[in-house]
Design an enzyme around this catalytic site. Structure first.
Site, PDB file in Angstrom:
ATOM      1  N   GLY A  22       0.810  -1.214   0.000  1.00  0.00           N
ATOM      2  CA  GLY A  22       0.000   0.000   0.000  1.00  0.00           C
ATOM      3  C   GLY A  22       0.841   1.262   0.000  1.00  0.00           C
ATOM      4  O   GLY A  22       2.020   1.221  -0.345  1.00  0.00           O
ATOM      5  N   HIS A  28       4.339   1.832  -7.966  1.00  0.00           N
ATOM      6  CA  HIS A  28       3.358   0.742  -7.864  1.00  0.00           C
ATOM      7  C   HIS A  28       2.401   0.781  -9.061  1.00  0.00           C
ATOM      8  O   HIS A  28       2.066  -0.257  -9.642  1.00  0.00           O
ATOM      9  CB  HIS A  28       2.503   0.896  -6.603  1.00  0.00           C
ATOM     10  CG  HIS A  28       3.249   0.815  -5.309  1.00  0.00           C
ATOM     11  ND1 HIS A  28       3.320   1.857  -4.434  1.00  0.00           N
ATOM     12  CD2 HIS A  28       3.933  -0.216  -4.729  1.00  0.00           C
ATOM     13  CE1 HIS A  28       4.018   1.497  -3.358  1.00  0.00           C
ATOM     14  NE2 HIS A  28       4.408   0.248  -3.514  1.00  0.00           N
ATOM     15  N   GLY A 138       8.870  -4.786  -9.004  1.00  0.00           N
ATOM     16  CA  GLY A 138       9.744  -3.707  -9.451  1.00  0.00           C
ATOM     17  C   GLY A 138      11.210  -4.080  -9.287  1.00  0.00           C
ATOM     18  O   GLY A 138      11.577  -4.757  -8.328  1.00  0.00           O
ATOM     19  N   LYS A 140      13.308  -1.986  -8.501  1.00  0.00           N
ATOM     20  CA  LYS A 140      13.744  -1.176  -7.362  1.00  0.00           C
ATOM     21  C   LYS A 140      14.245  -2.095  -6.235  1.00  0.00           C
ATOM     22  O   LYS A 140      15.240  -1.815  -5.585  1.00  0.00           O
ATOM     23  CB  LYS A 140      12.553  -0.333  -6.896  1.00  0.00           C
ATOM     24  CG  LYS A 140      12.616   0.181  -5.499  1.00  0.00           C
ATOM     25  CD  LYS A 140      13.327   1.482  -5.464  1.00  0.00           C
ATOM     26  CE  LYS A 140      13.450   2.055  -4.069  1.00  0.00           C
ATOM     27  NZ  LYS A 140      12.598   1.491  -3.045  1.00  0.00           N
ATOM     28  N   ASP A 141      13.513  -3.197  -6.014  1.00  0.00           N
ATOM     29  CA  ASP A 141      13.895  -4.172  -4.994  1.00  0.00           C
ATOM     30  C   ASP A 141      14.512  -5.373  -5.708  1.00  0.00           C
ATOM     31  O   ASP A 141      13.902  -6.442  -5.805  1.00  0.00           O
ATOM     32  CB  ASP A 141      12.663  -4.563  -4.173  1.00  0.00           C
ATOM     33  CG  ASP A 141      12.053  -3.351  -3.487  1.00  0.00           C
ATOM     34  OD1 ASP A 141      12.583  -2.942  -2.449  1.00  0.00           O
ATOM     35  OD2 ASP A 141      11.091  -2.774  -4.032  1.00  0.00           O
ATOM     36  N   VAL A 167      10.720   3.430 -11.278  1.00  0.00           N
ATOM     37  CA  VAL A 167      10.113   4.737 -11.564  1.00  0.00           C
ATOM     38  C   VAL A 167      10.720   5.755 -10.599  1.00  0.00           C
ATOM     39  O   VAL A 167      10.835   5.486  -9.393  1.00  0.00           O
ATOM     40  CB  VAL A 167       8.576   4.679 -11.400  1.00  0.00           C
ATOM     41  CG1 VAL A 167       7.958   6.052 -11.661  1.00  0.00           C
ATOM     42  CG2 VAL A 167       7.987   3.636 -12.339  1.00  0.00           C
ATOM     43  N   LEU A 175      11.079   6.372  -6.469  1.00  0.00           N
ATOM     44  CA  LEU A 175       9.863   6.440  -5.663  1.00  0.00           C
ATOM     45  C   LEU A 175       9.868   5.323  -4.643  1.00  0.00           C
ATOM     46  O   LEU A 175      10.272   4.203  -4.938  1.00  0.00           O
ATOM     47  CB  LEU A 175       8.629   6.323  -6.555  1.00  0.00           C
ATOM     48  CG  LEU A 175       8.368   7.491  -7.498  1.00  0.00           C
ATOM     49  CD1 LEU A 175       7.112   7.250  -8.314  1.00  0.00           C
ATOM     50  CD2 LEU A 175       8.247   8.793  -6.732  1.00  0.00           C
ATOM     51  N   SER A 176       9.421   5.652  -3.437  1.00  0.00           N
ATOM     52  CA  SER A 176       9.336   4.670  -2.362  1.00  0.00           C
ATOM     53  C   SER A 176       8.299   5.173  -1.366  1.00  0.00           C
ATOM     54  O   SER A 176       8.206   6.384  -1.120  1.00  0.00           O
ATOM     55  CB  SER A 176      10.688   4.550  -1.663  1.00  0.00           C
ATOM     56  OG  SER A 176      10.527   3.941  -0.395  1.00  0.00           O
TER      57      SER A 176
HETATM   58  P1  PAJ Z   1       6.188  -2.468  -1.659  1.00  0.00           P
HETATM   59  O1  PAJ Z   1       7.393  -1.829  -1.072  1.00  0.00           O
HETATM   60  O2  PAJ Z   1       4.847  -1.834  -1.445  1.00  0.00           O
HETATM   61  O3  PAJ Z   1       6.439  -2.614  -3.202  1.00  0.00           O
HETATM   62  C1  PAJ Z   1       5.516  -3.287  -4.023  1.00  0.00           C
HETATM   63  C2  PAJ Z   1       6.129  -3.457  -5.402  1.00  0.00           C
HETATM   64  O4  PAJ Z   1       6.363  -2.175  -5.976  1.00  0.00           O
HETATM   65  C3  PAJ Z   1       7.502  -4.164  -5.361  1.00  0.00           C
HETATM   66  O5  PAJ Z   1       7.580  -5.109  -6.415  1.00  0.00           O
HETATM   67  C4  PAJ Z   1       8.472  -3.028  -5.558  1.00  0.00           C
HETATM   68  O6  PAJ Z   1       9.690  -3.422  -6.158  1.00  0.00           O
HETATM   69  C5  PAJ Z   1       7.672  -2.117  -6.474  1.00  0.00           C
HETATM   70  N1  PAJ Z   1       8.192  -0.747  -6.426  1.00  0.00           N
HETATM   71  C6  PAJ Z   1       8.364   0.029  -5.328  1.00  0.00           C
HETATM   72  N2  PAJ Z   1       8.909   1.212  -5.679  1.00  0.00           N
HETATM   73  C7  PAJ Z   1       9.090   1.187  -7.024  1.00  0.00           C
HETATM   74  C8  PAJ Z   1       9.607   2.100  -7.981  1.00  0.00           C
HETATM   75  N3  PAJ Z   1      10.062   3.285  -7.637  1.00  0.00           N
HETATM   76  N4  PAJ Z   1       9.633   1.718  -9.283  1.00  0.00           N
HETATM   77  C9  PAJ Z   1       9.182   0.491  -9.650  1.00  0.00           C
HETATM   78  N5  PAJ Z   1       8.674  -0.411  -8.798  1.00  0.00           N
HETATM   79  C10 PAJ Z   1       8.622  -0.077  -7.510  1.00  0.00           C
HETATM   80  O7  PAJ Z   1       7.964  -4.836  -1.995  1.00  0.00           O
HETATM   81  C11 PAJ Z   1       7.027  -4.934  -1.232  1.00  0.00           C
HETATM   82  O8  PAJ Z   1       6.043  -3.979  -1.107  1.00  0.00           O
HETATM   83  C12 PAJ Z   1       6.817  -6.143  -0.331  1.00  0.00           C
HETATM   84  O9  PAJ Z   1       8.054  -6.671   0.028  1.00  0.00           O
HETATM   85  C13 PAJ Z   1       5.929  -7.248  -0.981  1.00  0.00           C
HETATM   86  C14 PAJ Z   1       6.562  -7.806  -2.256  1.00  0.00           C
HETATM   87  C15 PAJ Z   1       4.523  -6.692  -1.271  1.00  0.00           C
HETATM   88  C16 PAJ Z   1       5.784  -8.419   0.018  1.00  0.00           C
HETATM   89  O10 PAJ Z   1       5.239  -7.988   1.224  1.00  0.00           O
END
Ligand code: PAJ
Length: 284
Positions: A22, A28, A138, A140-141, A167, A175-176
């Site tokens: 979320g 996202h 993403g 990103k991780d 992104v 973005l985070s």
């Molecule tokens: P969350 O940090 O909410 O990220 C959800 C997804 O969005 C992940 O796959 C993450 O790599 C991607 N994401 C986040 N920031 C991004 C960005 N700036 N550009 C592209 N993609 C981005 O990662 C998680 O949640 C959790 O660990 C989860 C996989 C849901 C397990 O709980």
């Protein structure tokens, strides 16, 4: 959810799952939009997964913005939001965890012990519940998606993992959801992560292939920003996540740093260009 998933599969729907915690942002939403283009049914999960947070981490204060998130997802044409409660996912007596060995205990896993065990466990549960054809993650991780791909392969999980580019804000900050914690001053200082990666990319562009030289360049960029505390800069093989000395095969330049109490990560993905394997391509 599982019943709806079973029905969708029976109707030969192509189901796309976008797992999230979320506090949705454009990173996202890029995953959601890609899933929308490629699938006939899109499910987004929203679950702040307690098992992937360390005891001193930000579980309690992690941003929870369900109303705004559901509005964004409705506008993006998502078919279902799966937003379980912790007690649904981890009922009393829960005992089974997924541990992807080796890949999980370095870099992010070393700084955040137990983190990837929590991630792999919840993602496998989300796959079992939502039964997706494709699941979107993403870059990103980077280490997270590598670990999930390994789990899918090792446990014969019938899901195809799709990796999407990072992104960024206009000024380069990835973005985070955790960017919301940054004060105005920390927000400015946070640019040091993308600046260090850009410096590495420029040096690669001018021919450097020596990992140590790139690491030194990035450490110097960090030395110029005292408001940021570097956790690690590592250059690793994209498959094994082991450090490399020369950049040739697909690699990641990975960086993690603290801005005050907020820990941010970012990376540069390097791969041989498909048209000319002697040339490298950089994805920032
Ligand atoms: P969350 O940090 O909410 O990220 C959800 C997804 O969005 C992940 O796959 C993450 O790599 C991607 N994401 C986040 N920031 C991004 C960005 N700036 N550009 C592209 N993609 C981005 O990662 C998680 O949640 C959790 O660990 C989860 C996989 C849901 C397990 O709980």
């Amino acid at each position: 959810m599982q019943e709806a998933a079973r029905l969708a599969r029976a109707e030969n729907k192509i189901v796309g799952l976008v797992p999230t915690m979320g506090a949705l942002h454009a990173g996202h939403m890029a995953l959601v939009e890609r899933a929308r283009r490629e699938c006939s049914q899109v499910v987004t999960s929203i679950f702040v997964n307690p098992t992937q947070f360390g005891p001193k981490e930000d579980l309690a204060k992690y941003p929870r913005t369900f109303e705004a998130d559901s509005q964004k997802l409705a506008e993006a044409g998502v078919d279902a939001i799966f937003a379980p409660q912790p007690a649904d996912v981890y009922p009393p007596g829960f005992r089974t965890y997924v541990n992807v060995e080796g890949l999980s205990d370095r870099l992010e896993g070393r700084s955040r012990p137990g983190h990837f065990r929590g991630v792999a466990t919840v993602v496998l549960k989300l796959f079992e519940i939502c039964q997706p054809t494709y699941a979107y993650f993403g870059r990103k991780d980077a280490q997270q998606v590598r670990i999930i791909s390994q789990m899918v392969r090792d446990l014969n999980v019938d899901v195809e993992i799709v990796i999407c580019p990072i992104v960024r804000e206009h000024d380069g900050l990835a973005l985070s959801s955790r960017n919301a914690y940054l004060s105005a001053d920390e927000r400015k200082a946070a640019l040091v992560l993308s600046r260090a990666l850009t410096a590495a990319r420029d040096e690669l562009g001018s021919g450097t292939r020596d990992a140590l030289a790139l690491q030194t360049t990035m450490q110097k960029v960090f030395a110029g920003e005292p408001r940021a505390a570097l956790d690690y800069v590592e250059i690793v093989d994209a498959d094994t996540f082991e450090p490399v000395t020369r950049i040739a095969r697909p690699c990641y330049v990975l960086v993690a740093a603290f801005l005050g109490k907020t820990r941010l990560i970012d990376n540069l993905y390097i791969e041989p260009s498909p048209s000319n394997p002697d040339e490298l391509q950089f994805h920032l």
